[in-house]
Motif scaffolding. Structure first.
Motif, mmCIF file in Angstrom:
data_model
loop_
_atom_site.group_PDB
_atom_site.id
_atom_site.type_symbol
_atom_site.label_atom_id
_atom_site.label_comp_id
_atom_site.label_asym_id
_atom_site.label_seq_id
_atom_site.Cartn_x
_atom_site.Cartn_y
_atom_site.Cartn_z
ATOM 1 N N UNK A 1 0.838 -1.208 0.000
ATOM 2 C CA UNK A 1 0.000 0.000 0.000
ATOM 3 C C UNK A 1 0.870 1.253 0.000
ATOM 4 N N UNK A 2 1.893 1.250 0.852
ATOM 5 C CA UNK A 2 2.792 2.402 0.951
ATOM 6 C C UNK A 2 3.538 2.638 -0.363
ATOM 7 N N UNK A 3 4.049 1.566 -0.952
ATOM 8 C CA UNK A 3 4.803 1.684 -2.201
ATOM 9 C C UNK A 3 3.919 2.228 -3.314
ATOM 10 N N UNK A 4 2.730 1.652 -3.442
ATOM 11 C CA UNK A 4 1.829 2.014 -4.534
ATOM 12 C C UNK A 4 1.340 3.457 -4.412
ATOM 13 N N UNK A 5 0.969 3.860 -3.200
ATOM 14 C CA UNK A 5 0.490 5.231 -3.022
ATOM 15 C C UNK A 5 1.614 6.242 -3.196
ATOM 16 N N UNK A 6 2.822 5.867 -2.798
ATOM 17 C CA UNK A 6 3.965 6.751 -2.984
ATOM 18 C C UNK A 6 4.253 6.972 -4.470
ATOM 19 N N UNK A 7 3.851 6.021 -5.303
ATOM 20 C CA UNK A 7 4.031 6.151 -6.746
ATOM 21 C C UNK A 7 2.975 7.053 -7.377
ATOM 22 N N UNK A 8 1.975 7.450 -6.593
ATOM 23 C CA UNK A 8 0.923 8.312 -7.109
ATOM 24 C C UNK A 8 -0.377 7.592 -7.404
ATOM 25 N N UNK A 9 -0.421 6.265 -7.133
ATOM 26 C CA UNK A 9 -1.642 5.500 -7.368
ATOM 27 C C UNK A 9 -2.554 5.551 -6.131
ATOM 28 N N UNK A 10 -3.794 5.136 -6.311
ATOM 29 C CA UNK A 10 -4.757 5.050 -5.214
ATOM 30 C C UNK A 10 -5.126 3.591 -4.985
ATOM 31 N N UNK A 11 -5.050 3.133 -3.743
ATOM 32 C CA UNK A 11 -5.435 1.762 -3.412
ATOM 33 C C UNK A 11 -6.925 1.734 -3.119
ATOM 34 N N UNK A 12 -7.679 0.975 -3.912
ATOM 35 C CA UNK A 12 -9.129 0.920 -3.729
ATOM 36 C C UNK A 12 -9.518 0.009 -2.578
ATOM 37 N N UNK A 13 -8.744 -1.058 -2.377
ATOM 38 C CA UNK A 13 -9.071 -2.028 -1.336
ATOM 39 C C UNK A 13 -7.895 -2.978 -1.145
ATOM 40 N N UNK A 14 -7.779 -3.521 0.075
ATOM 41 C CA UNK A 14 -6.859 -4.627 0.338
ATOM 42 C C UNK A 14 -7.712 -5.839 0.698
ATOM 43 N N UNK A 15 -7.660 -6.876 -0.135
ATOM 44 C CA UNK A 15 -8.460 -8.080 0.078
ATOM 45 C C UNK A 15 -7.571 -9.229 0.525
ATOM 46 N N UNK A 16 -8.062 -10.034 1.494
ATOM 47 C CA UNK A 16 -7.272 -11.123 2.054
ATOM 48 C C UNK A 16 -7.686 -12.484 1.521
ATOM 49 N N UNK A 17 -8.845 -12.574 0.880
ATOM 50 C CA UNK A 17 -9.345 -13.849 0.373
ATOM 51 C C UNK A 17 -9.881 -13.680 -1.053
ATOM 52 N N UNK A 18 -10.113 -14.807 -1.711
ATOM 53 C CA UNK A 18 -10.653 -14.788 -3.068
ATOM 54 C C UNK A 18 -11.989 -14.069 -3.116
ATOM 55 N N UNK A 19 -12.911 -14.428 -2.218
ATOM 56 C CA UNK A 19 -14.246 -13.842 -2.240
ATOM 57 C C UNK A 19 -14.207 -12.339 -1.972
ATOM 58 N N UNK A 20 -13.351 -11.941 -1.023
ATOM 59 C CA UNK A 20 -13.237 -10.510 -0.710
ATOM 60 C C UNK A 20 -12.675 -9.742 -1.900
ATOM 61 N N UNK A 21 -11.751 -10.368 -2.608
ATOM 62 C CA UNK A 21 -11.153 -9.718 -3.777
ATOM 63 C C UNK A 21 -12.187 -9.519 -4.877
ATOM 64 N N UNK A 22 -12.985 -10.551 -5.129
ATOM 65 C CA UNK A 22 -14.009 -10.465 -6.173
ATOM 66 C C UNK A 22 -15.030 -9.389 -5.814
ATOM 67 N N UNK A 23 -15.436 -9.347 -4.556
ATOM 68 C CA UNK A 23 -16.388 -8.331 -4.109
ATOM 69 C C UNK A 23 -15.809 -6.930 -4.272
ATOM 70 N N UNK A 24 -14.548 -6.754 -3.886
ATOM 71 C CA UNK A 24 -13.919 -5.431 -3.972
ATOM 72 C C UNK A 24 -13.791 -4.974 -5.423
#
Length: 275
Positions: free
Chosen positions: A164-187
């Motif tokens: 998250x830190x690396x990606x946001x420092x690059x100028x991107x926005x993190x929409x969600x952090x998902x820990x499982x398959x189902x959570x990822x699909x929902x996000x």
């Protein structure tokens, strides 16, 4: 004079390095098909004239140098005039026109493949000072071209926070952090990301590969960067393979380079679950 045993040892070393050449070729071309074509041409050249790698500091350096001799002589993919029905490939070629010569190659060789500046200088037939300059230029040019929303699929809290830190420092926005398959699909269904950054093995023993493939069925084409501790298990030559793959434990610059490259091409290739 090389003995039969020496030749076998050299062949074994080349075979061990080949998955990484294929990974690099795909990242460079933005296509598994094109990347593999260059890799095959490299092997054919070595078979015809083994001396092309025997003069290098190591078989791996020789392998990549042979690839680059072919890459440079073919005009790489910077020639935007060749016909293509693949809109993603056309877009990648158009973007490549805006990069300084050899800058992206130097960046990938250093951050993704782990070559030293000295090795890269031999691979690209230049000097160390120029290599360092090319890497700096590539980071600046690619970083300015594309930013967007990133979905992180990662079950380890410390790693997900770091990503998250690396990606946001690059100028991107993190929409969600998902820990499982189902959570990822929902996000992903709630907000389409511009890039997916995914681990392979998730918290509930579900597969990041399955999650990504399910998301791509819903979202269509989205660039993907996979993270795994065992890249050699995925770089087997089976189709399809991920175009962008970084290895755990990773360095920050590896993540930066892979994310920038994936967004740069704005393309992905799904990876079927292998168990």
């Amino acid at each position: 004079m090389k003995t039969a045993a020496d030749k076998r040892d050299l062949s074994d070393e080349i075979a061990g390095d080949l998955p990484y050449l294929r990974r690099y070729a795909r990242a460079l071309t933005g296509s598994q098909t094109s990347g593999d074509q260059y890799a095959v041409a490299t092997l054919e050249t070595i078979i015809t004239d083994p001396a092309v790698i025997e003069t290098a500091t190591s078989p791996k350096v020789g392998l990549f140098r042979t690839f680059h001799d072919i890459w440079a002589s073919s005009g790489a993919v910077v020639d935007d005039t060749s016909p293509s029905d693949d809109l993603l490939e056309q877009r990648a070629r158009w973007r490549l026109m805006g990069l300084s010569a050899n800058s992206r190659e130097a960046l990938l060789l250093n951050t993704i493949e782990g070559f030293s500046a000295g090795d890269i200088a031999m691979i690209l037939s230049t000097d160390v000072e120029e290599v360092n300059h090319l890497i700096t230029v590539a980071r600046e040019e690619i970083g300015k071209m594309v930013t967007g929303d990133v979905l992180i699929i990662e079950d380890e809290a410390i790693i997900s926070m770091d990503l998250h830190s690396i990606v946001t420092d690059m100028g991107h926005t993190v929409t969600k952090i998902a820990r499982t398959r189902d959570a990822a699909i929902k996000a992903g269904a709630e907000k389409k990301p511009d890039l997916i950054l995914s681990d392979i093995q998730l918290a509930d023993q579900s597969s990041g590969i399955d999650a990504v493939n399910a998301l791509l069925e819903i979202l269509g084409d989205v660039p993907v960067v996979f993270i795994t501790a065992f890249p050699e298990k995925l770089l087997t030559g089976a189709r399809p393979e991920p175009a962008f793959l970084i290895t755990k434990p990773y360095a920050e610059e590896q993540v930066r380079a892979a994310v920038s490259q994936a967004m740069f091409f704005a393309s992905t290739e799904s990876l079927l679950a292998t168990g």
